[in-house]
Design an enzyme around this catalytic site. Sequence first.
Site, PDB file in Angstrom:
ATOM      1  N   VAL A 166      34.989  37.221 -19.352  1.00 42.08           N
ATOM      2  CA  VAL A 166      35.297  38.352 -20.234  1.00 42.08           C
ATOM      3  C   VAL A 166      36.510  39.117 -19.719  1.00 42.08           C
ATOM      4  O   VAL A 166      37.381  39.529 -20.481  1.00 42.08           O
ATOM      5  CB  VAL A 166      34.077  39.292 -20.356  1.00 42.08           C
ATOM      6  CG1 VAL A 166      34.471  40.591 -21.063  1.00 42.08           C
ATOM      7  CG2 VAL A 166      32.965  38.610 -21.107  1.00 42.08           C
ATOM      8  N   GLU A 170      41.652  41.370 -13.562  1.00 40.86           N
ATOM      9  CA  GLU A 170      40.239  41.727 -13.685  1.00 40.86           C
ATOM     10  C   GLU A 170      39.357  40.540 -13.314  1.00 40.86           C
ATOM     11  O   GLU A 170      38.349  40.679 -12.598  1.00 40.86           O
ATOM     12  CB  GLU A 170      39.951  42.182 -15.106  1.00 40.86           C
ATOM     13  CG  GLU A 170      40.743  43.404 -15.552  1.00 40.86           C
ATOM     14  CD  GLU A 170      40.646  43.639 -17.042  1.00 40.86           C
ATOM     15  OE1 GLU A 170      39.576  43.351 -17.602  1.00 40.86           O
ATOM     16  OE2 GLU A 170      41.636  44.090 -17.648  1.00 40.86           O
ATOM     17  N   ASP A 198      67.011  26.060 -55.889  1.00 41.64           N
ATOM     18  CA  ASP A 198      66.891  26.347 -54.457  1.00 41.64           C
ATOM     19  C   ASP A 198      65.443  26.288 -53.968  1.00 41.64           C
ATOM     20  O   ASP A 198      65.202  26.279 -52.756  1.00 41.64           O
ATOM     21  CB  ASP A 198      67.454  27.742 -54.146  1.00 41.64           C
ATOM     22  CG  ASP A 198      68.931  27.856 -54.448  1.00 41.64           C
ATOM     23  OD1 ASP A 198      69.672  26.919 -54.112  1.00 41.64           O
ATOM     24  OD2 ASP A 198      69.349  28.877 -55.028  1.00 41.64           O
ATOM     25  N   ILE A 221      39.869  36.833 -20.344  1.00 42.60           N
ATOM     26  CA  ILE A 221      40.344  36.547 -21.709  1.00 42.60           C
ATOM     27  C   ILE A 221      41.081  37.768 -22.261  1.00 42.60           C
ATOM     28  O   ILE A 221      40.509  38.851 -22.348  1.00 42.60           O
ATOM     29  CB  ILE A 221      39.167  36.185 -22.641  1.00 42.60           C
ATOM     30  CG1 ILE A 221      38.567  34.831 -22.256  1.00 42.60           C
ATOM     31  CG2 ILE A 221      39.633  36.150 -24.098  1.00 42.60           C
ATOM     32  CD1 ILE A 221      37.379  34.418 -23.087  1.00 42.60           C
ATOM     33  N   ASP A 226      73.828  29.956 -50.100  1.00 40.33           N
ATOM     34  CA  ASP A 226      74.612  29.615 -51.281  1.00 40.33           C
ATOM     35  C   ASP A 226      75.834  30.525 -51.339  1.00 40.33           C
ATOM     36  O   ASP A 226      75.908  31.532 -50.629  1.00 40.33           O
ATOM     37  CB  ASP A 226      73.779  29.714 -52.558  1.00 40.33           C
ATOM     38  CG  ASP A 226      73.240  31.114 -52.814  1.00 40.33           C
ATOM     39  OD1 ASP A 226      73.183  31.899 -51.867  1.00 40.33           O
ATOM     40  OD2 ASP A 226      72.868  31.419 -53.958  1.00 40.33           O
ATOM     41  N   ASP A 283      68.781  31.688 -54.830  1.00 45.98           N
ATOM     42  CA  ASP A 283      68.319  32.547 -55.912  1.00 45.98           C
ATOM     43  C   ASP A 283      67.896  31.778 -57.154  1.00 45.98           C
ATOM     44  O   ASP A 283      67.270  32.326 -58.044  1.00 45.98           O
ATOM     45  CB  ASP A 283      69.405  33.551 -56.307  1.00 45.98           C
ATOM     46  CG  ASP A 283      70.732  32.871 -56.581  1.00 45.98           C
ATOM     47  OD1 ASP A 283      70.727  31.778 -57.168  1.00 45.98           O
ATOM     48  OD2 ASP A 283      71.781  33.429 -56.216  1.00 45.98           O
ATOM     49  N   GLU A 343      41.535  39.438 -24.968  1.00 44.63           N
ATOM     50  CA  GLU A 343      41.067  39.520 -26.352  1.00 44.63           C
ATOM     51  C   GLU A 343      42.022  40.304 -27.244  1.00 44.63           C
ATOM     52  O   GLU A 343      42.095  40.096 -28.446  1.00 44.63           O
ATOM     53  CB  GLU A 343      39.681  40.193 -26.428  1.00 44.63           C
ATOM     54  CG  GLU A 343      38.600  39.460 -25.664  1.00 44.63           C
ATOM     55  CD  GLU A 343      38.344  40.139 -24.321  1.00 44.63           C
ATOM     56  OE1 GLU A 343      39.329  40.576 -23.699  1.00 44.63           O
ATOM     57  OE2 GLU A 343      37.182  40.229 -23.923  1.00 44.63           O
TER      58      GLU A 343
END
Length: 908
Positions: free
Chosen positions: A290, A706, A641, A293, A337, A637, A295
């Site tokens: 725990v 930790e 395309d 990880i 373009d 556009d 989280e």
Amino acid sequence: MEQKITEAPPEQGLWQDSTEELVKEYGTNSENGLGEQEAEKRLAQGGYNELTVKKQSKLVKFIAQFNNSIIYILIAAAVITLLLRHYSDSSVIGIVIIANAFIGFFQEIQADNALTKIKELLVSQNYVVRDGQKIEVPARELVVGDLVNLEAGDAVPADMRLISADNLRIQESTLTGESNSVEKTEDPIDKASVPLAERSNMAYASTAVTQGSGMGIVVGTGSRTEIGSIQQSVSNVKTQVTPLMKNLNKLGVNLSVFIVVIAVLLFILGLYTKIYSLPVLTIAIITMVVGSIPEGLPASTSVVLARGVQVMTKRGAIVKTLPAVETLGAVDIVDTDKTGTLTKNEMTVTDVITHDHHYQVTGTGFVDNDKGVSGNVLLDSQKVDWQNDQNFVELVKIAGTTTDAELVQTDGEWRLTGEPTDGALTTLFHKLMGRAPEVDELDTLPFDSAYRYSARLIDDDKQHNELMVKGAPGTIFDMVKSSHPDFDSDSWYEQVNKLTDRGLRVVALGWKDVSNSENEIVMDDISQGIQLSGIVGIMDPPREEVIPAIHHLRRAGVKVNMITGDHPDTATAIAKKLDLDESIHAITGPEIDKMSDEELSKEIGRYNVFARTTPANKLRIVRAQQVNSKIVAMTGDGVNDAPALKQANIGISMGIKGTDVAKESADMVLVKDSFTTIVDAVSEGRHVFDNIQKTIRFLLPTSFAEGLVVLISMIMGQELPLYPTQLLWINTVSALTIQFAFIFEPAEESIMVRGPRDVTKGILGKMDVFEIVYVSVLISSLGIFTFDKFVDANILNPVLGSTMAVNIIIFGKIFYLFNIRNSYPIISKHFFENKMAFGIIGILLALQAFLVYAPFMQGIFHTATINFYYGWVVPAICGFVVLVVTEIIKLIRIQYRKRAGQATKIRE
């Protein structure tokens, strides 16, 4: 009568066939069309002339969003934290899972919408000749071989080969992307390969007739049309997984595997050595997992991305998916373009050549002021009075009098109605006269491709009427020379060539006086007595802001390519004017068609201008670039395309002139159609990635620290300094406070002078991994060392020692935050730039005080009231040690980068 149904868009050389060959090929009649019974038979065989869209259950689509590795890991993390009664973490992770599923779900819905929009393009009614009768039928009931009549204003309902064309012009921008309508003819084209934009005797579904009339034989319906081919391409293209998501997926899998493997090995070791009883060992292992990880990583990443989306929205770009905002920061190539994106799509007269002088006309496009347009006339870069040149005066008069285009002010903006070339001439008149032309028209001869000029007869309020002509230079020159044998056409052709070499379109203008009794134009008499006023050079001017934007992108290591349906010479001239690259190399769509995919991928990097391209060309270009591990952004556009927009790593559509299909297929929409927004997007994308990388570099060592506290204590066989609930508290308050400090970290000064990141190398480099290791070891060692020192010496009892250890981990995070916020030394002008970080740290310290001193919190988290020195001073000293060590290593890294940069400059 059997029908030959083509199974693909008509690219088999139908433009080469004569009318007789077409009639035989498609079993029809060039005058009477198909019989009604034959049409019904063919409809039953070939199906309706419509585009079908396969729809998947929305529930299935939503459930499918959970089918990927990162979601599996998140679900596992949510279940574990829920079983451990860590409800806050479990809730956050659950929200992230659901949010990601909805994002993916809506993205697929948008893709379906793009296909639906294409389907809607074929809804229309058209006149068809059947059994010799002209009847109106729904476009969906057309069949191959039908004889379709086309008039100005009609939507072309199917792909057809024209067998007659009377002054016919068709707007094909949905397929080619070019705004100019195209002249059409019925004459066969004696070429084996012709680009789509040059197939003058073909008409395609979804295009529109703007002028004249014509008749065509249907050669393709439904999915067997060019627009059907585009729809098929859109449906076949799979949405690209963003580089960030690939990197995060890989990182998440590697972290999970690493932590689980360590946990299993440690559990086996604990059973073998019998350091703890089985229940205690299990709790210790769970505590380590725990604690290790991170989280908060998915939530932090999502929030940083969301912040980037918010910033881009303020800058005029709507980003449709969270990961897309970061993808822009990794872009190597921007394929854009030309018309309307790099250029204004406002055809403008830039050069006027009369018998005596070559003038330049300033002011591009339709400038927003009371008169609509503005500009000056220059001669040798000096402003001159053009009205002293009688030929120029006459030319301006002809320009305004012979065009039907108008400038109309709508919502405070000037817009053009009419043909772009005519619009350029109308704009010239507005610019120099300050008003719209007033014409007393007697008769008009519209432009026709057969004779390549137009004419207008006007009442000139004098003793005579005036006939004005404009058209192709060669045609007008021949007219003039027929009445004036001494006319020096060679020198005029030389001037024309100079303009065309610059990519300009050239129009010649002439006039003659006629009797005021003449009220009609007689074609046979037009050329008699025509005098040349001059020629004009017309171009679609580059947007003023585009050139510096391209320079910014080039400086940032991003290559800009132009993809257009234009002629290669015109495209090359515009590319040079835009300073697209140090050298311009163009290739055409037909040349691309001759190359295999392998050949194209090898050669693609040599070119920066792609001319005469089709939708299939655009798609192949993007794929070839991606084969070379390039991250590609594509702007567009038009409907044409859409496949390339969807294939690109990041598709960018225009918000104003973009079609619905393009917008639905794109990942980002530019609200104001401004190319400069792409520069902002690239910068923000890099900023987002930097902050995500900093978040990961912060979370991993502090989370591992930790876990290491527990791991080292287990290996040493001593009492655990931290309880499981304390680790959950540390993770929770970190997730809610300090790790979000990076959201507000401003971009660093070097962000747009470095090249795009190498997405193949992942998020973390070797130095980052080294940093994660030594920081996690440093923080965990300080926690264990101080706990052992004061508890073993009976200065503190285990509960007070554990309370102190919790604060040491917290202070280690706080001081490490100051180190990792940016790449500058801690003592610099940048220290106070992120003021939100200080506020967040204040909130974190207040929560820690609540943990330590609130009685009910002490019972839940095994803490106790501790004096100021052991509870706050000692942890602060430990945190300062973390800062000093990490700053020393940062300074070493800064010096290393400087030397590496100097060495690179020397080699260059």
